[in-house]
Design an enzyme around this catalytic site. Sequence first.
Site, PDB file in Angstrom:
ATOM      1  N   GLY A  45       2.832  37.514 -10.313  1.00  0.00           N
ATOM      2  CA  GLY A  45       1.682  38.340 -10.872  1.00  0.00           C
ATOM      3  C   GLY A  45       2.388  39.830 -10.457  1.00  0.00           C
ATOM      4  O   GLY A  45       2.833  39.851  -9.709  1.00  0.00           O
ATOM      5  N   GLN A  50       0.595  48.771  -9.954  1.00  0.00           N
ATOM      6  CA  GLN A  50       1.900  48.566  -8.921  1.00  0.00           C
ATOM      7  C   GLN A  50       3.119  48.936  -9.398  1.00  0.00           C
ATOM      8  O   GLN A  50       3.965  49.205  -8.502  1.00  0.00           O
ATOM      9  CB  GLN A  50       1.924  46.988  -8.471  1.00  0.00           C
ATOM     10  CG  GLN A  50       1.015  46.519  -7.829  1.00  0.00           C
ATOM     11  CD  GLN A  50       1.127  44.755  -7.718  1.00  0.00           C
ATOM     12  OE1 GLN A  50       0.883  44.097  -8.674  1.00  0.00           O
ATOM     13  NE2 GLN A  50       2.011  44.590  -6.734  1.00  0.00           N
ATOM     14  N   CYS A  95       2.231  39.795  -1.934  1.00  0.00           N
ATOM     15  CA  CYS A  95       2.021  41.013  -2.691  1.00  0.00           C
ATOM     16  C   CYS A  95       3.406  41.746  -2.862  1.00  0.00           C
ATOM     17  O   CYS A  95       3.944  41.944  -1.816  1.00  0.00           O
ATOM     18  CB  CYS A  95       0.903  41.780  -2.503  1.00  0.00           C
ATOM     19  SG  CYS A  95       0.684  43.019  -3.632  1.00  0.00           S
ATOM     20  N   LEU A  96       3.769  41.779  -4.281  1.00  0.00           N
ATOM     21  CA  LEU A  96       4.950  42.525  -4.332  1.00  0.00           C
ATOM     22  C   LEU A  96       5.002  44.060  -3.744  1.00  0.00           C
ATOM     23  O   LEU A  96       6.022  44.501  -3.426  1.00  0.00           O
ATOM     24  CB  LEU A  96       5.333  42.627  -5.935  1.00  0.00           C
ATOM     25  CG  LEU A  96       5.700  41.260  -6.458  1.00  0.00           C
ATOM     26  CD1 LEU A  96       6.172  41.377  -7.840  1.00  0.00           C
ATOM     27  CD2 LEU A  96       6.853  40.474  -5.606  1.00  0.00           C
ATOM     28  N   HIS A 137      -6.317  37.983  -7.764  1.00  0.00           N
ATOM     29  CA  HIS A 137      -5.403  38.938  -6.812  1.00  0.00           C
ATOM     30  C   HIS A 137      -5.254  40.097  -7.858  1.00  0.00           C
ATOM     31  O   HIS A 137      -5.272  41.255  -7.638  1.00  0.00           O
ATOM     32  CB  HIS A 137      -4.222  38.257  -6.423  1.00  0.00           C
ATOM     33  CG  HIS A 137      -3.292  39.072  -5.806  1.00  0.00           C
ATOM     34  ND1 HIS A 137      -3.111  38.809  -4.244  1.00  0.00           N
ATOM     35  CD2 HIS A 137      -2.494  39.870  -6.162  1.00  0.00           C
ATOM     36  CE1 HIS A 137      -2.037  39.696  -3.984  1.00  0.00           C
ATOM     37  NE2 HIS A 137      -1.878  40.220  -5.113  1.00  0.00           N
ATOM     38  N   GLU A 138      -4.687  39.990  -9.010  1.00  0.00           N
ATOM     39  CA  GLU A 138      -4.050  41.035  -9.974  1.00  0.00           C
ATOM     40  C   GLU A 138      -5.269  41.693 -10.587  1.00  0.00           C
ATOM     41  O   GLU A 138      -5.210  43.059 -10.537  1.00  0.00           O
ATOM     42  CB  GLU A 138      -3.374  40.151 -11.120  1.00  0.00           C
ATOM     43  CG  GLU A 138      -1.993  39.580 -10.573  1.00  0.00           C
ATOM     44  CD  GLU A 138      -1.281  40.285  -9.571  1.00  0.00           C
ATOM     45  OE1 GLU A 138      -1.095  41.520  -9.715  1.00  0.00           O
ATOM     46  OE2 GLU A 138      -0.615  39.636  -8.739  1.00  0.00           O
ATOM     47  N   HIS A 141      -6.196  44.198  -8.135  1.00  0.00           N
ATOM     48  CA  HIS A 141      -5.367  45.707  -8.029  1.00  0.00           C
ATOM     49  C   HIS A 141      -5.991  46.691  -9.196  1.00  0.00           C
ATOM     50  O   HIS A 141      -5.911  48.062  -8.737  1.00  0.00           O
ATOM     51  CB  HIS A 141      -4.044  45.179  -8.439  1.00  0.00           C
ATOM     52  CG  HIS A 141      -3.166  44.645  -7.421  1.00  0.00           C
ATOM     53  ND1 HIS A 141      -2.559  45.756  -6.360  1.00  0.00           N
ATOM     54  CD2 HIS A 141      -2.280  43.534  -7.188  1.00  0.00           C
ATOM     55  CE1 HIS A 141      -1.901  44.919  -5.631  1.00  0.00           C
ATOM     56  NE2 HIS A 141      -1.673  43.753  -6.148  1.00  0.00           N
TER      57      HIS A 141
END
Length: 173
Positions: A45, A50, A95-96, A137-138, A141
Site C-alpha cells: 500500500g 508518502q 510502513c514504507l 492503514h492507508e 495516512h
Amino acid sequence: MKRNILIHPDPRLKKLCEPVPDLSDDLRVLADDMLETMYDAPGIGLAAPQIGILSRLIVLDCAKSDNGEEARPLVMFNPRVLASSDERNVYEEGCLSIPDQYADVERPKLVDVEWMDANGNAQREEFDGLWATCVQHEIDHLDGKLFIDYLKPLKRQLITRKMVKFKRDRARG
C-alpha cells in the site's frame, strides 16, 4: 515513474489531505506512478502524502503472488470507511515511510469502504483481514496518522529515534 518515499519524521506525513475534486490525466499518471513505486519498494500500500502530495489518493494490492494470486491493484480516490466491524484483528504492520520497523496494531477485522476509481466511477467494497488492515492503514495516512500512533509512547519514540538516525545516516551516504 518511480517516486521518492518520504521517511518519518516528516511534517507532510502528519498533515490532513485534501479531497480530489475532479479526476485529471495528471492524477491518473500519479496513481500509476504510486503503484510502480509501491511494487518497487516492495510494499502492499502507498498513500499520496508518502510521496509528498497532500491529496486523498491511495493505492494497494494485498494479493500474494507467492500463493499464486493474480495482482489486484486498487486505486482509490477519496476513500472513506462507511462501516467497520466490532470484531478486531491484530496484524504486524510496517510502513514504507518507516522502513524496517514493525509492530502489532489492532484494527476492525471488516471495513466497508467507498471510493472513486481511476475512471471516476463510484466503488464500494467490504474488505476483510489483511486487505481491511491495509486499506485502514492507508486511509490513516490521508488523515495524518501513522501506524506508530497506535503504539505506546515509549515504543513510538524509540521508532522515531531510529528513523531520525536512519535519515541522518542516509544523508551522509
